[in-house]
Design a protein around this motif. Sequence first.
Motif, mmCIF file in Angstrom:
data_model
loop_
_atom_site.group_PDB
_atom_site.id
_atom_site.type_symbol
_atom_site.label_atom_id
_atom_site.label_comp_id
_atom_site.label_asym_id
_atom_site.label_seq_id
_atom_site.Cartn_x
_atom_site.Cartn_y
_atom_site.Cartn_z
ATOM 1 N N VAL A 1 3.194 -8.611 9.344
ATOM 2 C CA VAL A 1 3.773 -7.223 9.603
ATOM 3 C C VAL A 1 3.331 -6.255 8.129
ATOM 4 O O VAL A 1 3.960 -7.012 6.974
ATOM 5 N N PRO A 2 2.356 -5.539 8.067
ATOM 6 C CA PRO A 2 2.110 -4.901 6.779
ATOM 7 C C PRO A 2 3.467 -4.182 6.139
ATOM 8 O O PRO A 2 4.280 -3.439 6.643
ATOM 9 N N ASN A 3 3.450 -4.330 4.838
ATOM 10 C CA ASN A 3 4.419 -3.742 3.964
ATOM 11 C C ASN A 3 4.034 -3.280 2.661
ATOM 12 O O ASN A 3 3.121 -3.933 2.324
ATOM 13 N N ASP A 4 5.014 -2.699 1.802
ATOM 14 C CA ASP A 4 4.345 -2.404 0.479
ATOM 15 C C ASP A 4 4.176 -3.689 -0.335
ATOM 16 O O ASP A 4 3.250 -3.738 -1.301
ATOM 17 N N LYS A 5 5.121 -4.729 -0.174
ATOM 18 C CA LYS A 5 4.872 -6.128 -0.872
ATOM 19 C C LYS A 5 3.521 -6.772 -0.447
ATOM 20 O O LYS A 5 3.053 -7.240 -1.612
ATOM 21 N N VAL A 6 3.162 -6.897 0.525
ATOM 22 C CA VAL A 6 2.045 -7.245 1.193
ATOM 23 C C VAL A 6 0.955 -6.626 0.599
ATOM 24 O O VAL A 6 -0.234 -7.161 0.134
ATOM 25 N N ALA A 7 0.928 -5.151 0.616
ATOM 26 C CA ALA A 7 -0.323 -4.345 -0.098
ATOM 27 C C ALA A 7 -0.280 -4.611 -1.399
ATOM 28 O O ALA A 7 -1.475 -4.649 -1.887
ATOM 29 N N GLU A 8 0.753 -4.531 -2.080
ATOM 30 C CA GLU A 8 0.582 -5.006 -3.559
ATOM 31 C C GLU A 8 -0.013 -6.341 -3.935
ATOM 32 O O GLU A 8 -0.898 -6.238 -4.701
ATOM 33 N N ARG A 9 0.326 -7.221 -3.096
ATOM 34 C CA ARG A 9 -0.235 -8.834 -3.409
ATOM 35 C C ARG A 9 -1.504 -8.718 -3.333
ATOM 36 O O ARG A 9 -2.237 -9.393 -3.851
ATOM 37 N N ALA A 10 -2.136 -8.023 -1.840
ATOM 38 C CA ALA A 10 -3.348 -8.003 -1.473
ATOM 39 C C ALA A 10 -4.219 -7.381 -2.616
ATOM 40 O O ALA A 10 -5.407 -7.783 -3.028
ATOM 41 N N ARG A 11 -3.728 -6.341 -3.115
ATOM 42 C CA ARG A 11 -4.387 -5.535 -4.213
ATOM 43 C C ARG A 11 -4.710 -6.067 -5.465
ATOM 44 O O ARG A 11 -5.661 -6.134 -6.024
ATOM 45 N N GLU A 12 -3.666 -6.975 -5.862
ATOM 46 C CA GLU A 12 -3.648 -7.775 -7.144
ATOM 47 C C GLU A 12 -4.690 -8.947 -6.849
ATOM 48 O O GLU A 12 -5.087 -9.170 -8.014
ATOM 49 N N VAL A 13 -4.834 -9.440 -5.880
ATOM 50 C CA VAL A 13 -5.865 -10.508 -5.987
ATOM 51 C C VAL A 13 -7.044 -10.203 -5.068
ATOM 52 O O VAL A 13 -7.848 -11.261 -4.702
ATOM 53 N N ALA A 14 -7.224 -8.905 -4.831
ATOM 54 C CA ALA A 14 -8.453 -8.359 -4.121
ATOM 55 C C ALA A 14 -8.593 -9.080 -2.667
ATOM 56 O O ALA A 14 -9.811 -9.479 -2.430
#
Length: 532
Positions: free
Chosen positions: A104-117
């Motif tokens: 389930v997409p959420n802000d935490k998942v989006a932030e982690r994905a951005r941090e690790v490309a």
Amino acid sequence: MTGSTPSAEPVATPGPAGEIAAGYAFTGPALDLGALLWDGACLPEHRIRIPLAVLNRHGLVAGATGTGKTKTLQLIAEQLSGHGVPVFLADIKGDVSGVSAPGVPNDKVAERAREVAQEWAPAGCPSEFYSLGGIGPGIPVRATVTSFGPVLLSKVLQLNRTQEQSLGLIFHYADAKGLELVDLKDLRAVVAFLVSDRGKAELKGIGGLSTVTAGVILRALTAFEQQGATQFFGEPEFDTGEFLRTGPDGRGVVSVLELPAVQDKPQLFSTFLMWLLADLFNDLPEVGDLDKPKLVFFFDEAHLLFNGASKAFLESITQTVRLIRSKGIGVFFVTQTPKDVPGDVLAQLGNRVQHALRAFTPDDAKALKATVRTFPHSPYDLEELLTRLGTGEAVVTVLSEKGAPTPVAATRLRAPQSLMGPVEAAALDRAVKASPLWSRYAEAVDRESAYEKVSAEQAAAEAAAEEAARAAEAEKQAKAAARAAPRAPKEDRSLAEQVVGSGLFRSLARSVGTQLGREISRSIFGTARRRR
């Protein structure tokens, strides 16, 4: 491909960070764990990876409670599945079933994905759910007592070395005489027979079984049965080859053994996991090094397996782990600290993902220092680093494609693309009932085995004894009558002699032993499976 990103040329970075990153610039297929952490910064251009071909060299996932070990297992499992590699996961707490459903997409998942490309997209894996003996949701996984063997059963029953040897003698006798030990009542019947007046002579030539030891074993079996263990042993016996399947789309099936309903029986489920592994080892052919493993087996709560284990048991584990690599099976032990795993086993675990450790007590500090000593030399201050890693961060070292250890790398891990939590109970139940394996394993079968044979022989012996007693009484009366009557021709044999000399009155072992009369071949763990 689920959970992976295309290979990219490593970005040149001067200094230690660049040297670490260069150690993970593999050319072949690999699993992406995350991005390098250096000097307090996350460097998404430097990916930390594990080559697919070395995952049969085993591994360790360790860390304190709440540091993200379960999510690491999920991350690795979904990428293995995407590469067509089947996975086995033991779900102790009931929170791994989400691997079957999209995240389930959420802000935490989006932030982690951005941090690790990471190019994150929700995706579940083809999954099967199992349970031990049908306790809890899942396709029942059962083993016969014969195939489980005396070594593993002794571990579960917490027998000492002498008692373990006696149990081995009992199994040897049952194997040789064709007495199939399908469930626990079969074993109980054979033990009771071997200390009975009729059975004692059977083992005299090979050491015998003392009444005291038999009593200990029977009491241990009683306590074991009171814990609900009777459901784990029986037929249809589970074929561990089911774990090696792939889905119609070529992805590996993730087999999840649901254990929350039996998490209060740690000795049982940890030893049962070892049976699954030993059975795979016994059945699979030698294949050497492959481009990718046939199966990766995650052994959760590994410390439970080693606690209180005898020297012989530990030697068997060590040998199994050492040799199963050539069968194409990779084993990851999951526990809190490396010191939970014996040194001879730890030395064979080439891939390491170490989450944070706590140092709140002197024992914690000692465990921390011991953990640091198990890593290769590193530019990090590992003792400090391991206490300040955040959730979803870990210290990683793996084997390169050439089999050499990679540099130690602090890593911010990627987010799993499957659901990070359990699926709903109703959805889990539907998935279980929809499986083609459900009809094969759901219903227990209780066919004729040692218990029935022993009971039948016992009943026959008792009937023969009663008949002999009646015959003796009749003969006595006949003799008394003969004294008062003319002498009659003497019979060749009395009725009593005929009954006592009959096959029904002979020992159980000699009558049953002729039925099958072939001994089962056992593995280094004492496990066996009668091939039909």
